[in-house]
Enzyme design. Sequence first.
Site, PDB file in Angstrom:
ATOM      1  N   THR A   1     -21.067  15.603  13.617  1.00 38.84           N
ATOM      2  CA  THR A   1     -19.673  15.735  14.051  1.00 38.84           C
ATOM      3  C   THR A   1     -19.561  16.055  15.534  1.00 38.84           C
ATOM      4  O   THR A   1     -18.643  15.590  16.216  1.00 38.84           O
ATOM      5  CB  THR A   1     -18.974  16.817  13.234  1.00 38.84           C
TER       6      THR A   1
ATOM      7  N   ASP B   1     -11.249  11.040   6.010  1.00 40.88           N
ATOM      8  CA  ASP B   1     -11.419  11.116   4.557  1.00 40.88           C
ATOM      9  C   ASP B   1     -10.862  12.413   3.978  1.00 40.88           C
ATOM     10  O   ASP B   1     -11.232  12.816   2.875  1.00 40.88           O
ATOM     11  CB  ASP B   1     -12.891  10.952   4.172  1.00 40.88           C
TER      12      ASP B   1
ATOM     13  N   GLY C   1     -20.245  25.164   5.355  1.00 44.35           N
ATOM     14  CA  GLY C   1     -20.521  26.071   6.457  1.00 44.35           C
ATOM     15  C   GLY C   1     -19.756  27.373   6.293  1.00 44.35           C
ATOM     16  O   GLY C   1     -18.566  27.366   5.979  1.00 44.35           O
TER      17      GLY C   1
ATOM     18  N   GLU D   1     -24.036  26.540   9.031  1.00 43.62           N
ATOM     19  CA  GLU D   1     -24.116  25.530   7.980  1.00 43.62           C
ATOM     20  C   GLU D   1     -24.967  26.044   6.823  1.00 43.62           C
ATOM     21  O   GLU D   1     -25.888  26.839   7.005  1.00 43.62           O
ATOM     22  CB  GLU D   1     -24.713  24.230   8.534  1.00 43.62           C
TER      23      GLU D   1
ATOM     24  N   ASN E   1     -15.727  11.799  -1.051  1.00 44.65           N
ATOM     25  CA  ASN E   1     -17.034  11.171  -0.900  1.00 44.65           C
ATOM     26  C   ASN E   1     -17.311  10.130  -1.973  1.00 44.65           C
ATOM     27  O   ASN E   1     -18.232   9.335  -1.838  1.00 44.65           O
ATOM     28  CB  ASN E   1     -18.140  12.224  -0.929  1.00 44.65           C
TER      29      ASN E   1
ATOM     30  N   ARG F   1      12.231 -11.151  -6.854  1.00 47.46           N
ATOM     31  CA  ARG F   1      11.296 -11.310  -5.748  1.00 47.46           C
ATOM     32  C   ARG F   1      12.023 -11.127  -4.416  1.00 47.46           C
ATOM     33  O   ARG F   1      13.242 -10.976  -4.369  1.00 47.46           O
ATOM     34  CB  ARG F   1      10.620 -12.676  -5.858  1.00 47.46           C
TER      35      ARG F   1
ATOM     36  N   HIS G   1      18.742 -15.150 -19.595  1.00 50.38           N
ATOM     37  CA  HIS G   1      17.362 -15.248 -20.053  1.00 50.38           C
ATOM     38  C   HIS G   1      16.726 -16.576 -19.643  1.00 50.38           C
ATOM     39  O   HIS G   1      17.390 -17.583 -19.459  1.00 50.38           O
ATOM     40  CB  HIS G   1      17.253 -15.097 -21.580  1.00 50.38           C
TER      41      HIS G   1
ATOM     42  N   TYR H   1      15.028 -19.585 -13.726  1.00 46.70           N
ATOM     43  CA  TYR H   1      14.518 -19.417 -12.361  1.00 46.70           C
ATOM     44  C   TYR H   1      15.618 -19.765 -11.372  1.00 46.70           C
ATOM     45  O   TYR H   1      16.169 -20.875 -11.396  1.00 46.70           O
ATOM     46  CB  TYR H   1      13.297 -20.298 -12.093  1.00 46.70           C
TER      47      TYR H   1
ATOM     48  N   ALA I   1      24.960 -28.592 -21.378  1.00 51.21           N
ATOM     49  CA  ALA I   1      23.564 -28.269 -21.673  1.00 51.21           C
ATOM     50  C   ALA I   1      22.685 -29.501 -21.554  1.00 51.21           C
ATOM     51  O   ALA I   1      23.087 -30.614 -21.895  1.00 51.21           O
ATOM     52  CB  ALA I   1      23.461 -27.680 -23.076  1.00 51.21           C
TER      53      ALA I   1
END
Length: 456
Positions: free
Chosen positions: A82, A105, A140, A154, A227, A333, A363, A366, A423
């Site tokens: 470090t 991290d 440490g 440490e 880790n 979307r 129903h 699209y 239809a």
Amino acid sequence: MLNNAMSVVILAAGKGTRMYSDLPKVLHTLAGKTMVQHVIDAANELGAAHVHLVYGHGGDLLKQALKNDNLNWVLQAEQLGTGHAMQQAAPFFADDEDILMLYGDVPLISVETLQRLRDAKPQGGIGLLTVKLDDPTGYGRITRENGKVTGIVEHKDATDEQRQIQEINTGILIANGADMKRWLAKLTNNNAQGEYYITDIIALAYQEGREIVAVHPQRLSEVEGVNNRLQLSRLERVYQSEQAEKLLLAGVMLRDPARFDLRGTLTHGRDVEIDTNVIIEGNVTLGHRVKIGAGCVIKNSVIGDDCEISPYTVVEDANLAAACTIGPFARLRPGAELLEGAHVGNFVEMKKARLGKGSKAGHLTYLGDAEIGDNVNIGAGTITCNYDGANKFKTIIGDDVFVGSDTQLVAPVTVGKGATIAAGTTVTRNIGENALAISRVPQAQKEGWRRPVKKK
């Protein structure tokens, strides 16, 4: 308290071998955001003048992932500790600024804790973030004389007596830039690991008679590092539990806080109800009295007052006005817009389409690249054929139109106000107002017809 200007160093050079991944460790995500991005965001919220990111492994991946952040990239070609990492960044430190050292991290460090650390840093001294652990093995230890911090030892270099100390170093500290550069230049690697420890600057500061002030985080999870994937998953649950608690205390009804994920920011009104296994991503706004059913995913969307989203619906980059009902099993979307009181039912998909006030698509439909007026009924199986294989085209449907089931609208096409589409019709030309459009082949009937019989 008036603070000095401050820059932040984020250490992110580790490979993360125990993650067993091709990604650099700090690019693994927590709550939908990379670990290192959590830390960068905290640094920016603190008002950092500069953010220096020390990198090593996976530099190209890091730079691509963080290309929108204003970072100073600092290469640590060899990972020699470090202290060595900080030495690489030291040439960029201004003498009159404070330097805050963070880790890519350690994603849950809070701005509140860092601000307290910054405020506590004595003039000419060091602010150090420490915690006490029942089992400090591997960490440490903070050494003290008469209550004053004298150094950090440490674990591998500690005596048996020092290993009994429960106060440990988190690695997060803040000091003046000129002091930091001077102490970094004095570091040696005369230790069991043969590395340059940043922790050795604590003893150097003490020897100069500088004051070292220790501050504790609000929660232990703030300073927990990652880790391996097990540790990451545990921190994910800690984070999600904290977010759920905040929402509950703010009046949001989460049916099961343990089965709710917030991967962004949620702004909400009063009396919001959220069922189990709901995921909120990005920036989401929920109005008053919104109800969200089980298993829904809502991303970067605005949901108006009194809307109800039934189970297993996906809403992304969409805008819903008041009193809309969606789902179950619907998909909105990017670019989907519903005006007040509109309804989208099960197995309906919308993209770049607007559904007017009181209009319904119940129903199996699209709707893409479409502009649909008010009080329109879209029958089951309706498709806006918006793509010819190369380009996309728009469908416009006026107010009060009735679209029968199994209708195909081949764009570009406009349907006038009050029109009716029978239809099974394929619409290829514009339809005038109040007209009936029908394109079915006349029905034929053969009396006494017999089905073919399979040959044995």
